[in-house]
Scaffold this motif. Structure first.
Motif, short mmCIF file in Angstrom:
data_model
loop_
_atom_site.label_atom_id
_atom_site.label_comp_id
_atom_site.label_asym_id
_atom_site.label_seq_id
_atom_site.Cartn_x
_atom_site.Cartn_y
_atom_site.Cartn_z
N VAL A 87 0.80 -1.22 0.00
CA VAL A 87 0.00 0.00 0.00
C VAL A 87 0.84 1.28 0.00
N THR A 88 2.17 1.16 -0.01
CA THR A 88 2.99 2.37 0.02
C THR A 88 2.85 3.21 -1.24
N GLY A 89 2.43 2.61 -2.34
CA GLY A 89 2.29 3.35 -3.59
C GLY A 89 0.96 4.05 -3.77
N LEU A 90 0.14 4.11 -2.73
CA LEU A 90 -1.19 4.68 -2.86
C LEU A 90 -1.24 6.19 -2.63
N GLY A 91 -0.10 6.81 -2.48
CA GLY A 91 -0.08 8.27 -2.39
C GLY A 91 -0.48 8.81 -1.04
N GLY A 92 -0.06 8.17 0.04
CA GLY A 92 -0.41 8.65 1.37
C GLY A 92 0.22 9.99 1.68
N ASP A 93 -0.47 10.79 2.46
CA ASP A 93 0.10 12.02 2.98
C ASP A 93 1.01 11.71 4.17
N VAL A 94 0.55 10.81 5.01
CA VAL A 94 1.35 10.28 6.11
C VAL A 94 1.43 8.78 5.90
N THR A 95 2.64 8.23 5.85
CA THR A 95 2.83 6.80 5.61
C THR A 95 3.65 6.20 6.74
N LEU A 96 3.12 5.14 7.34
CA LEU A 96 3.81 4.36 8.35
C LEU A 96 4.21 3.03 7.75
N VAL A 97 5.44 2.61 7.93
CA VAL A 97 5.90 1.32 7.42
C VAL A 97 6.51 0.53 8.58
N ALA A 98 6.00 -0.66 8.82
CA ALA A 98 6.55 -1.53 9.86
C ALA A 98 7.91 -2.07 9.39
N VAL A 99 8.92 -1.93 10.22
CA VAL A 99 10.25 -2.44 9.93
C VAL A 99 10.44 -3.80 10.56
N ASP A 100 10.03 -3.92 11.80
CA ASP A 100 10.05 -5.17 12.54
C ASP A 100 8.99 -5.03 13.64
N PRO A 101 8.77 -6.04 14.48
CA PRO A 101 7.70 -5.92 15.48
C PRO A 101 7.87 -4.76 16.45
N ARG A 102 9.06 -4.16 16.54
CA ARG A 102 9.30 -3.09 17.51
C ARG A 102 9.52 -1.72 16.89
N THR A 103 9.66 -1.66 15.57
CA THR A 103 10.09 -0.40 14.95
C THR A 103 9.26 -0.08 13.71
N ALA A 104 9.04 1.22 13.48
CA ALA A 104 8.34 1.67 12.27
C ALA A 104 9.02 2.91 11.74
N LEU A 105 8.85 3.16 10.45
CA LEU A 105 9.31 4.39 9.83
C LEU A 105 8.09 5.25 9.49
N LEU A 106 8.16 6.50 9.88
CA LEU A 106 7.10 7.47 9.59
C LEU A 106 7.57 8.38 8.47
N HIS A 107 6.87 8.38 7.34
CA HIS A 107 7.23 9.17 6.17
C HIS A 107 6.26 10.36 6.04
N LEU A 108 6.82 11.53 5.81
CA LEU A 108 6.04 12.74 5.61
C LEU A 108 6.85 13.70 4.75
N GLY A 109 6.30 14.09 3.61
CA GLY A 109 6.96 15.09 2.77
C GLY A 109 8.32 14.69 2.26
N GLY A 110 8.54 13.40 1.98
CA GLY A 110 9.80 12.96 1.42
C GLY A 110 10.90 12.68 2.43
N ARG A 111 10.61 12.83 3.72
CA ARG A 111 11.57 12.53 4.77
C ARG A 111 10.95 11.54 5.73
N ALA A 112 11.78 10.92 6.57
CA ALA A 112 11.27 9.89 7.46
C ALA A 112 12.00 9.92 8.79
N VAL A 113 11.29 9.47 9.84
CA VAL A 113 11.88 9.27 11.15
C VAL A 113 11.54 7.86 11.63
N ARG A 114 12.41 7.32 12.44
CA ARG A 114 12.19 6.01 13.04
C ARG A 114 11.51 6.19 14.39
N VAL A 115 10.42 5.44 14.61
CA VAL A 115 9.68 5.52 15.86
C VAL A 115 9.46 4.10 16.38
N ALA A 116 9.15 4.00 17.66
CA ALA A 116 8.80 2.70 18.23
C ALA A 116 7.44 2.27 17.69
#
Length: 425
Positions: free
Chosen positions: A164-193
């Protein structure tokens, strides 16, 4: 109480100029209906496409009693009812509210949350983002400021498979592993729990609203913000339950832990094919993206049903033994079906802008690339990514990826376009 809203034309900006929205978003909802040639239209937001068995029944009943007896599945996994009569809005709202499909009258149009439909079912994802979707929806509806988001603002939650990452989200969350996710906004990303992922997604929406207010262009989507708007995903670390980002920086409560990621890339993967998803779920597609009330009920019994952005449904709790019955109901259950991946806008007679009855004219062609039939140049509901564009032409016939084709020659032209090598559009 419930108004049918006319469409609002949006002027196009001059080349290189930022888009300026001078009017509010008139996107239809379950309470704000849209007037069309075939009656009124209601668009029901379903976070992660999720419906309980009871809600499936209520939606089918509403389509038959108040509409044209069909349910359209949108490219965000939401549901539309068409052919609604004048004056039925209050009755529709009562039915939806009683079934738990209208948890917030003030936020019902902003509950645009897409999540990987197979998450938690087939063992392929890094986390069950369906659970994230439920928490995000609860937080969204509980935040008064979030009602200011556009009805087109989109949250995308991907379990790591990239479907679903190609659906043009304004805010995109991607699970990296069971403990970590990447938050994408405006072409940049941060790692969050992972435990903070839904809270971080909502914080990102507030960062967008702060940037949009500062820009003063009335932007509905992140991509509409002008350059230099100050949108910065790192600001999610400062957002709490306060009025805006600047107030948050003066607030002493604990900040969200978010570490910037350099050169973040979104995973890209195919959507799930029609057929089994793990041992106890099935993915089926709706012919041309529409289900009759009988077809919707044919999905039952089910633990739950998840409408998908590919105009289908995941039937949770159904094994392969259900396939013959779903096939008999007219649903698309196999990836080799020529109708898999074929969609169409409303067309005539429902849409006054359409130049043709595209649903009656549609032909599948050999299985291959997605193909979308459009009655006018707006191309409503077209897929994301690479797809075959079949556009009704003035005076009759169609343009298949820009080439004129008579109606009688559509089948071979679409087959060629669906199977020919091409570059991504």
């Amino acid at each position: 109480m419930l108004a049918a809203m006319p469409p609002v034309p949006t002027p196009k900006p001059a080349p290189g100029a930022p888009r300026v929205r001078e009017r509010g978003d008139a996107c239809p909802g379950a309470l704000r209906l849209h007037s069309a040639d075939d009656g009124h239209l209601a668009r029901l937001r379903l976070p992660a496409g999720r419906l309980t068995a009871r809600q499936v029944e209520v939606l089918a009943d509403a389509a038959e009693a108040l509409g044209d007896g069909r349910i359209s599945v949108t490219s965000r996994g939401n549901a539309e009812l068409r052919g609604l009569a004048d004056g039925c809005g209050a009755e529709l709202a009562a039915l939806l509210a009683e079934a738990g499909l209208l948890p917030s009258a003030t936020h019902e149009r902003v509950r645009n949350i897409v999540a990987s439909p197979a998450a938690g079912l087939d063992g392929l994802g890094a986390a069950d983002v369906q659970l994230w979707a439920r928490e995000l929806d609860e937080r969204l509806c509980a935040a008064p400021w979030a009602a200011a988001l556009s009805g087109r603002f989109l949250f995308v939650l991907d379990d790591g498979r990239g479907d679903v990452t190609g659906l043009g989200g304004d805010v995109t969350l991607v699970a990296v592993d069971p403990r970590t996710a990447l938050l994408h906004l405006g072409g940049r990303a941060v790692r969050v729990a992972a435990a903070d992922a839904p809270r971080a997604a909502l914080a990102a929406a507030r960062v967008f609203l702060s940037a949009a207010r500062a820009a003063g262009t009335g932007a509905w989507r992140v991509r509409e913000l002008p350059e230099g708007s100050g949108l910065d995903v790192r600001d999610v670390r400062d957002v709490r339950d306060v009025r805006d980002v600047r107030d948050a920086r003066r607030d002493g409560r604990e900040a969200l832990a978010a570490e910037e990621v350099s050169e973040p890339a979104l995973p890209q993967g195919p959507p799930p094919a029609p057929g089994p998803l793990g041992p106890a779920a099935l993915h089926v597609l709706a012919p041309l993206g529409r289900l009759t009330a009988a077809q919707l009920r044919a999905l039952l019994p089910a633990d739950e049903v998840r409408l998908t952005p590919w105009r289908g449904a995941v039937v949770v709790g159904a094994g392969p033994d259900r396939t013959p019955a779903l096939d008999a109901a007219g649903l698309i259950t196999r990836p080799d079906s020529p109708w898999a991946g074929v969609s169409a806008c409303t067309g005539r007679p429902g849409c006054a802008k359409s130049l043709a009855d595209v649903r009656a004219d549609a032909v599948p062609g050999r299985p291959g690339l997605p193909v979308h039939y459009s009655g006018c140049e707006r191309r409503c509901g077209h897929p994301h990514g690479d797809w075959v564009d079949v556009l009704a032409a003035p005076g009759g016939g169609y343009l298949v990826d820009g080439a004129p084709v008579p109606r009688t020659d559509l089948a071979p032209a679409v087959t060629t376009a669906r199977t020919a090598p091409r570059t991504t559009r």
